[in-house]
Scaffold this motif. Structure first.
Motif, mmCIF file in Angstrom:
data_model
loop_
_atom_site.group_PDB
_atom_site.id
_atom_site.type_symbol
_atom_site.label_atom_id
_atom_site.label_comp_id
_atom_site.label_asym_id
_atom_site.label_seq_id
_atom_site.Cartn_x
_atom_site.Cartn_y
_atom_site.Cartn_z
ATOM 1 N N LEU A 182 0.848 -1.190 0.000
ATOM 2 C CA LEU A 182 0.000 0.000 0.000
ATOM 3 C C LEU A 182 0.883 1.240 0.000
ATOM 4 O O LEU A 182 1.923 1.271 0.662
ATOM 5 N N LEU A 183 0.462 2.243 -0.756
ATOM 6 C CA LEU A 183 1.222 3.487 -0.870
ATOM 7 C C LEU A 183 0.584 4.558 0.002
ATOM 8 O O LEU A 183 -0.632 4.573 0.187
ATOM 9 N N ASP A 184 1.395 5.463 0.517
ATOM 10 C CA ASP A 184 0.905 6.529 1.392
ATOM 11 C C ASP A 184 0.447 7.761 0.619
ATOM 12 O O ASP A 184 0.056 8.756 1.228
ATOM 13 N N VAL A 231 3.127 11.741 -8.821
ATOM 14 C CA VAL A 231 3.194 12.159 -7.405
ATOM 15 C C VAL A 231 4.185 13.303 -7.256
ATOM 16 O O VAL A 231 3.927 14.277 -6.547
ATOM 17 N N SER A 232 5.298 13.231 -7.968
ATOM 18 C CA SER A 232 6.314 14.287 -7.905
ATOM 19 C C SER A 232 5.769 15.597 -8.475
ATOM 20 O O SER A 232 5.992 16.669 -7.911
ATOM 21 N N LEU A 233 5.039 15.527 -9.582
ATOM 22 C CA LEU A 233 4.450 16.737 -10.179
ATOM 23 C C LEU A 233 3.432 17.374 -9.222
ATOM 24 O O LEU A 233 3.428 18.588 -9.052
ATOM 25 N N VAL A 234 2.608 16.572 -8.610
ATOM 26 C CA VAL A 234 1.605 17.089 -7.669
ATOM 27 C C VAL A 234 2.300 17.718 -6.466
ATOM 28 O O VAL A 234 1.906 18.788 -6.000
ATOM 29 N N ALA A 235 3.352 17.084 -5.986
ATOM 30 C CA ALA A 235 4.086 17.618 -4.824
ATOM 31 C C ALA A 235 4.743 18.954 -5.145
ATOM 32 O O ALA A 235 4.923 19.793 -4.272
ATOM 33 N N ASN A 236 5.067 19.171 -6.426
ATOM 34 C CA ASN A 236 5.691 20.429 -6.849
ATOM 35 C C ASN A 236 4.674 21.433 -7.369
ATOM 36 O O ASN A 236 5.043 22.404 -8.028
ATOM 37 N N GLY A 237 3.389 21.174 -7.100
ATOM 38 C CA GLY A 237 2.340 22.119 -7.456
ATOM 39 C C GLY A 237 1.954 22.132 -8.911
ATOM 40 O O GLY A 237 1.336 23.084 -9.389
ATOM 41 N N LYS A 238 2.295 21.086 -9.657
ATOM 42 C CA LYS A 238 1.926 21.015 -11.078
ATOM 43 C C LYS A 238 0.826 19.968 -11.236
ATOM 44 O O LYS A 238 0.888 18.907 -10.637
#
Length: 156
Positions: free
Chosen positions: A128-130, A148-155
């Motif tokens: 399971l992923l967090d 996930v990386s794009l969302v974390a960087n506001g994209k």
């Protein structure tokens, strides 16, 4: 509450015990000397168990394909494909495409990798992923990490 045990019908209990112990790292628990049944510990501390029922036993007479998902850590999952392939076990993703890379089902979200045991039962390693769920995503773990990386960087 958690699932404690499950049982699979198998054509050969000795071959199946060898597969689950030697290839997957389960621990032998008990073999019923009066019947063709073997039990394996899936986790440490006797937290969950797998029963293997040979032909001629109550649950082994009707051999049918089943599905079993085993929870592993994400680092174990990421390295499992290569280890299994190096042992001669083909792995595949959710779409049944042969690969060593886990796939992700976004609504959970979870990463998983699939393979078959000697009787054709579908075995799944799952973690399971967090991350936040994305109900419409089904794809590779590398695609998921990019999203996930794009969302974390506001994209978006």
């Amino acid at each position: 509450m958690h699932l404690y045990e499950t049982h699979l019908p198998v054509a050969n209990t000795r071959a199946s015990v060898a597969f689950y112990v030697e290839m997957l790292g389960m621990t032998f628990a008990y073999r019923d000397p009066s019947r063709d049944i073997a039990f394996l510990w899936i986790e440490e501390n006797r937290r969950s168990m797998l029963g293997l029922w040979g032909p001629g036993t109550e649950y082994g007479t009707a051999l049918h394909k089943s599905h079993l998902a085993i929870s592993v850590t994400l680092p174990e999952l990421v390295t499992a494909g290569k280890k299994l392939n190096d042992s001669g076990i083909r792995t595949f993703n959710f779409a049944r495409e042969e690969t060593t890379e886990p796939s992700v089902i976004g609504w959970m979200p979870s990463a998983q990798l699939y393979f078959e045991d000697p009787d054709g039962h579908l075995v799944e390693f799952i973690s399971l992923l967090d991350d936040q769920p994305e109900p419409h995503f089904i794809g590779s773990f590398s695609e998921w990490k990019k999203r996930v990386s794009l969302v974390a960087n506001g994209k978006p």
